[in-house]
Scaffold this motif. Structure first.
Motif, short mmCIF file in Angstrom:
data_model
loop_
_atom_site.label_atom_id
_atom_site.label_comp_id
_atom_site.label_asym_id
_atom_site.label_seq_id
_atom_site.Cartn_x
_atom_site.Cartn_y
_atom_site.Cartn_z
N GLY A 10 -52.21 3.78 19.91
CA GLY A 10 -52.36 4.06 21.33
C GLY A 10 -53.02 2.91 22.05
O GLY A 10 -53.68 2.07 21.42
N GLY A 11 -52.84 2.89 23.37
CA GLY A 11 -53.48 1.80 24.09
C GLY A 11 -53.29 1.85 25.59
O GLY A 11 -52.48 2.61 26.11
N LYS A 12 -54.06 1.01 26.25
CA LYS A 12 -53.97 0.82 27.70
C LYS A 12 -54.11 -0.67 27.98
O LYS A 12 -54.98 -1.34 27.42
CB LYS A 12 -55.08 1.59 28.43
N SER A 13 -53.24 -1.16 28.85
CA SER A 13 -53.28 -2.58 29.22
C SER A 13 -53.88 -2.75 30.60
O SER A 13 -53.96 -1.80 31.39
CB SER A 13 -51.87 -3.17 29.20
N GLY A 14 -54.28 -3.97 30.90
CA GLY A 14 -54.77 -4.30 32.23
C GLY A 14 -54.60 -5.79 32.47
O GLY A 14 -54.96 -6.59 31.60
N THR A 15 -54.03 -6.15 33.62
CA THR A 15 -53.78 -7.56 33.88
C THR A 15 -53.91 -7.89 35.36
O THR A 15 -53.25 -7.29 36.21
CB THR A 15 -52.35 -7.97 33.44
N THR A 16 -54.81 -8.81 35.68
CA THR A 16 -54.87 -9.45 36.99
C THR A 16 -55.28 -10.90 36.73
O THR A 16 -55.79 -11.22 35.65
CB THR A 16 -55.91 -8.80 37.93
N TYR A 17 -55.09 -11.76 37.71
CA TYR A 17 -55.50 -13.15 37.51
C TYR A 17 -57.01 -13.24 37.29
O TYR A 17 -57.49 -14.04 36.50
CB TYR A 17 -55.10 -14.00 38.72
N GLU A 18 -57.76 -12.40 38.01
CA GLU A 18 -59.21 -12.45 37.92
C GLU A 18 -59.71 -11.87 36.60
O GLU A 18 -60.67 -12.38 36.00
CB GLU A 18 -59.85 -11.70 39.09
N ALA A 19 -59.10 -10.78 36.15
CA ALA A 19 -59.54 -10.11 34.91
C ALA A 19 -58.92 -10.74 33.67
O ALA A 19 -59.45 -10.59 32.57
CB ALA A 19 -59.17 -8.63 34.97
N GLY A 20 -57.79 -11.42 33.85
CA GLY A 20 -57.08 -11.95 32.70
C GLY A 20 -56.27 -10.84 32.03
O GLY A 20 -55.99 -9.80 32.63
N GLN A 21 -55.90 -11.07 30.79
CA GLN A 21 -55.10 -10.11 30.03
C GLN A 21 -56.02 -9.26 29.16
O GLN A 21 -56.77 -9.79 28.35
CB GLN A 21 -54.08 -10.86 29.16
N CYS A 22 -55.94 -7.93 29.36
CA CYS A 22 -56.86 -7.02 28.68
C CYS A 22 -56.08 -5.94 27.93
O CYS A 22 -55.06 -5.44 28.43
CB CYS A 22 -57.78 -6.35 29.70
N TRP A 23 -56.61 -5.57 26.78
CA TRP A 23 -56.04 -4.44 26.02
C TRP A 23 -57.17 -3.60 25.45
O TRP A 23 -58.14 -4.12 24.90
CB TRP A 23 -55.19 -4.96 24.85
N ALA A 24 -57.00 -2.28 25.58
CA ALA A 24 -57.89 -1.32 24.91
C ALA A 24 -57.00 -0.51 23.99
O ALA A 24 -56.07 0.15 24.45
CB ALA A 24 -58.58 -0.42 25.94
N THR A 25 -57.24 -0.56 22.70
CA THR A 25 -56.33 0.08 21.75
C THR A 25 -57.07 0.94 20.73
O THR A 25 -58.25 0.75 20.44
CB THR A 25 -55.49 -0.96 20.98
N LEU A 26 -56.31 1.88 20.18
CA LEU A 26 -56.77 2.72 19.08
C LEU A 26 -55.88 2.43 17.88
O LEU A 26 -54.66 2.52 17.97
CB LEU A 26 -56.65 4.20 19.47
#
Length: 298
Positions: free
Chosen positions: A240-256
């Motif tokens: 499982g997981g959730k992604s997040g991406t903006t130029y300011e935050a960069g590339q993010c992943w939260a996974t199980l």
């Protein structure tokens, strides 16, 4: 001559001590990792065992950074804890829908005023990272976005997320919306104890309710699980997981992920993003390397 002999002995002891520390470092390497070139692109990383609470790897876990759409983990769990019936009809809010369109936010694919269910909105928020879904959840749960954000921050305080603050439920960039890898892991660990949240978080695809706008519903796909090749997950499985991406935050992943029937949470945040239309997916590479590290025990 005696001084030279003593100096050599001290030097030998120092070298042996350092060698032993790093040799035994299979169990304490996480404390040294921020001091070395660790081979990971992401500047903020936290990996831990859900059952024991043991840290497997950490890197700048208390440094504040932007959450991007990882924000929607909080949006979903706050909504779930305040919804009595997931099958209740909850039309897409028109005003926030148009705002998401104007800001070129990620969308689940619903239309303004489309009569969907809370369940549809929750899956649209987590799987497709839909801005219109997240904001409609906020409005139907709290009456307006501002009050819902207050609920998000109240939940953050309740959970002891001391370095986290929210200003919106959709994760669009705001310099006053921030978190840490540690806080995000703590939040996800809490949310996964909710059966409905875990079912959503670990779903690869979901077909939404039939509506006049979408008679066959909408096929929602996880922005994490659909990017993973099972052949690359030797000895572990990211479920499982959730992604997040903006130029300011960069590339993010939260996974199980699961290794030998044991669950681990991985948070990787801030992998640099040069072109949002052609991301290098460094957060995926880092996540896979982290789970391989668990399997290898190194």
């Amino acid at each position: 001559m005696k001084k030279l002999s003593r100096f050599i002995k001290i030097l030998i002891i120092a070298v042996v001590t350092i060698f032993v520390l790093f040799k035994v470092g299979d169990k304490i390497y996480e404390y040294f990792s921020p001091l070395r070139n660790d081979g990971y692109t992401s500047p903020y990383i936290y990996l831990f065992d859900r059952e024991t609470g043991n840290t497997i790897y950490e890197k700048n876990i208390h440094s504040k950074t932007y959450p991007a759409s990882l924000t929607k983990i909080m949006t979903a769990i706050v909504a779930l804890e305040n919804i009595d019936n997931l099958s209740e009809i909850t039309p897409i809010d028109v005003e926030t829908y148009q705002d998401m369109v104007d800001q070129n936010a990620s969308m689940a694919g619903f239309y303004g005023r489309e009569a969907v269910t809370y369940r549809d909105l929750l899956y649209g928020t987590i799987l497709s990272s839909g801005g219109e879904a997240a904001n409609s959840l906020a409005i139907h749960v709290a009456g307006n976005v501002k009050d819902f954000v207050q609920m998000m921050n109240a939940k953050a305080a309740q959970l002891g997320l001391e370095d986290t603050h929210f200003t919106n439920p959709d994760g669009l960039h705001d310099k006053k919306q921030y978190t840490t890898a540690y806080d995000m892991a703590k939040l996800l660990d809490y949310a996964l104890d909710n059966g409905h949240f875990k079912a959503i978080f670990t779903k690869e695809t979901f077909q939404t309710t039939s509506t006049p706008d979408h008679p066959e519903g909408i096929l929602l796909e996880s922005t994490v699980l659909t990017f993973l090749n099972k052949e690359e997950q030797e000895g572990f499985e990211i479920i499982g997981g959730k992604s997040g991406t903006t130029y300011e935050a960069g590339q993010c992943w939260a996974t199980l992920g699961v290794v030998e029937n044991q669950e681990y949470i991985s948070i990787v945040m801030g992998a640099p993003l040069e072109d949002i239309s052609q991301p290098d997916q460094a957060q995926i590479t880092d996540t896979l390397k982290l789970f391989k590290q668990i399997k290898s025990g190194k």
